[in-house]
Design an enzyme around this catalytic site. Sequence first.
Site, mmCIF file in Angstrom:
data_model
loop_
_atom_site.group_PDB
_atom_site.id
_atom_site.type_symbol
_atom_site.label_atom_id
_atom_site.label_comp_id
_atom_site.label_asym_id
_atom_site.label_seq_id
_atom_site.Cartn_x
_atom_site.Cartn_y
_atom_site.Cartn_z
ATOM 1 N N ASN A 171 0.825 -1.205 0.000
ATOM 2 C CA ASN A 171 0.000 0.000 0.000
ATOM 3 C C ASN A 171 0.862 1.260 0.000
ATOM 4 O O ASN A 171 1.948 1.271 0.583
ATOM 5 C CB ASN A 171 -0.926 0.017 1.228
ATOM 6 C CG ASN A 171 -1.878 -1.170 1.223
ATOM 7 O OD1 ASN A 171 -2.124 -1.784 0.171
ATOM 8 N ND2 ASN A 171 -2.379 -1.531 2.388
ATOM 9 N N VAL A 172 0.362 2.275 -0.646
ATOM 10 C CA VAL A 172 1.103 3.541 -0.706
ATOM 11 C C VAL A 172 0.531 4.556 0.286
ATOM 12 O O VAL A 172 1.083 5.639 0.454
ATOM 13 C CB VAL A 172 1.090 4.118 -2.143
ATOM 14 C CG1 VAL A 172 1.859 3.190 -3.089
ATOM 15 C CG2 VAL A 172 -0.323 4.349 -2.657
ATOM 16 N N ASP A 173 -0.540 4.147 1.002
ATOM 17 C CA ASP A 173 -1.068 5.051 2.033
ATOM 18 C C ASP A 173 -0.164 4.982 3.266
ATOM 19 O O ASP A 173 0.695 4.095 3.367
ATOM 20 C CB ASP A 173 -2.533 4.680 2.385
ATOM 21 C CG ASP A 173 -2.672 3.291 3.015
ATOM 22 O OD1 ASP A 173 -3.493 2.490 2.539
ATOM 23 O OD2 ASP A 173 -1.948 3.008 4.000
ATOM 24 N N HIS A 219 5.746 -0.511 -2.927
ATOM 25 C CA HIS A 219 5.269 0.176 -4.130
ATOM 26 C C HIS A 219 5.277 1.689 -3.978
ATOM 27 O O HIS A 219 4.588 2.382 -4.704
ATOM 28 C CB HIS A 219 3.879 -0.328 -4.508
ATOM 29 C CG HIS A 219 3.883 -1.786 -4.888
ATOM 30 N ND1 HIS A 219 2.741 -2.564 -4.904
ATOM 31 C CD2 HIS A 219 4.886 -2.623 -5.241
ATOM 32 C CE1 HIS A 219 3.052 -3.798 -5.273
ATOM 33 N NE2 HIS A 219 4.356 -3.865 -5.468
ATOM 34 N N THR A 259 -4.358 -8.992 0.475
ATOM 35 C CA THR A 259 -3.737 -8.894 -0.843
ATOM 36 C C THR A 259 -4.143 -10.105 -1.667
ATOM 37 O O THR A 259 -4.174 -11.229 -1.178
ATOM 38 C CB THR A 259 -2.207 -8.785 -0.777
ATOM 39 O OG1 THR A 259 -1.672 -8.849 -2.113
ATOM 40 C CG2 THR A 259 -1.559 -9.862 0.078
ATOM 41 N N SER A 260 -4.434 -9.856 -2.944
ATOM 42 C CA SER A 260 -4.854 -10.968 -3.820
ATOM 43 C C SER A 260 -3.639 -11.770 -4.285
ATOM 44 O O SER A 260 -3.767 -12.742 -5.028
ATOM 45 C CB SER A 260 -5.601 -10.396 -5.031
ATOM 46 O OG SER A 260 -4.731 -9.508 -5.742
HETATM 47 N N1 APR Z 1 -10.156 -7.035 4.836
HETATM 48 C C1 APR Z 1 -9.167 -7.829 4.344
HETATM 49 N N2 APR Z 1 -9.019 -8.113 3.024
HETATM 50 C C2 APR Z 1 -9.914 -7.555 2.179
HETATM 51 C C3 APR Z 1 -10.973 -6.720 2.601
HETATM 52 C C4 APR Z 1 -11.071 -6.463 4.002
HETATM 53 N N3 APR Z 1 -12.035 -5.689 4.509
HETATM 54 N N4 APR Z 1 -11.685 -6.338 1.501
HETATM 55 C C5 APR Z 1 -11.089 -6.911 0.428
HETATM 56 N N5 APR Z 1 -10.036 -7.651 0.842
HETATM 57 C C6 APR Z 1 -9.099 -8.443 0.018
HETATM 58 C C7 APR Z 1 -9.663 -8.946 -1.302
HETATM 59 O O1 APR Z 1 -10.352 -10.174 -1.097
HETATM 60 C C8 APR Z 1 -8.365 -9.138 -2.100
HETATM 61 O O2 APR Z 1 -7.802 -10.423 -1.869
HETATM 62 O O3 APR Z 1 -8.027 -7.582 -0.332
HETATM 63 C C9 APR Z 1 -7.420 -8.063 -1.540
HETATM 64 C C10 APR Z 1 -7.230 -6.889 -2.465
HETATM 65 O O4 APR Z 1 -6.559 -7.346 -3.616
HETATM 66 P P1 APR Z 1 -6.107 -6.266 -4.717
HETATM 67 O O5 APR Z 1 -7.224 -5.313 -4.954
HETATM 68 O O6 APR Z 1 -5.516 -7.044 -5.861
HETATM 69 O O7 APR Z 1 -4.957 -5.416 -3.979
HETATM 70 P P2 APR Z 1 -3.432 -5.796 -3.801
HETATM 71 O O8 APR Z 1 -3.253 -7.288 -3.692
HETATM 72 O O9 APR Z 1 -2.898 -4.970 -2.702
HETATM 73 O O10 APR Z 1 -2.779 -5.299 -5.206
HETATM 74 C C11 APR Z 1 -1.361 -5.432 -5.317
HETATM 75 O O11 APR Z 1 -1.442 -4.278 -7.439
HETATM 76 O O12 APR Z 1 -2.357 -2.587 -8.671
HETATM 77 C C12 APR Z 1 -1.224 -2.982 -7.982
HETATM 78 O O13 APR Z 1 0.378 -1.621 -6.976
HETATM 79 C C13 APR Z 1 -0.949 -2.045 -6.841
HETATM 80 O O14 APR Z 1 -0.119 -2.572 -4.641
HETATM 81 C C14 APR Z 1 -1.091 -2.924 -5.611
HETATM 82 C C15 APR Z 1 -0.831 -4.307 -6.156
#
Ligand code: APR
Length: 236
Positions: A87-89, A104, A176-177
């Site tokens: 996260n960038v926050d 990131h 994170t996904s």
């Molecule tokens: N609590 C915990 N997890 C949650 C919640 C919640 N309230 N709501 C959603 N999620 C989960 C989703 O199920 C998903 O697995 O958070 C994850 C979000 O996944 P992404 O949107 O793909 O975010 P992230 O994995 O951080 O993306 C990685 O991709 O676009 C780039 O640089 C960007 O850092 C980012 C990177």
Amino acid sequence: MKKLVFLTGAGMSAESGISTFRDSGGLWEQYPVMQVASIEGYEANPELVINFYNDRRKQLLDVKPCEGHRLVASMEKDYDVTVVTQNVDNLHEKAGSSKVIHLHGELMKATSSINPNDSRCIVTLPEDNPVIRMGQKAADGSQLRPFIVWFGESVPMIEPAIEEVMKADIVVVIGTSLNVYPAAGLLSYVSRDCKIYLIDPADVRYDRSLGITHIKKGASEGMKELIAEHIPVRHE
Ligand code: APR
């Protein structure tokens, strides 16, 4: 003290009101990711990209850490904690986490367009006016740009993050996904007897051979369950 490493993503900040990237309604549904989050996109239209991050930065000023961020920070009382975040926050820091590795980049920082990792050019934007303007210069005379790692750019903090994961007794993945590398590859560096937990309400795809304990809840409720049922803390 045992070493505890958190690996967090956008879901960690979802309960603070910041949208994730790939959930329905996520950021990449509203914006063409390669236009606003890649080095090619920036070079093609720096003004559009600079304004995209100006908007995200302004949004950040109105949000606060969620209970999940606060519980992550509270683990420092009993563990040697490192937070590795995509996260960038700055919500982990605002919640009190003292050791945060941003893979990131950081939304509240800006840097050089020529060499974004030149530490002499990295500046923190003022909270009362967190915008970058076209024509505003970095210390090396180049256009000031967001201190964000875009797709197509190197991830200089991945090495320190690997170091931390290799030494971890416990790794907790939150929100994170695990779609984006090299961050998603960090789990392959855990030591044999490291215990891994995943806090996420969805079925995240991960290497089943890692023996991960999946707490299928949101960040805040998941952290409460983790503390109550899985990793001991001496005092609440
Ligand atoms: N609590 C915990 N997890 C949650 C919640 C919640 N309230 N709501 C959603 N999620 C989960 C989703 O199920 C998903 O697995 O958070 C994850 C979000 O996944 P992404 O949107 O793909 O975010 P992230 O994995 O951080 O993306 C990685 O991709 O676009 C780039 O640089 C960007 O850092 C980012 C990177």
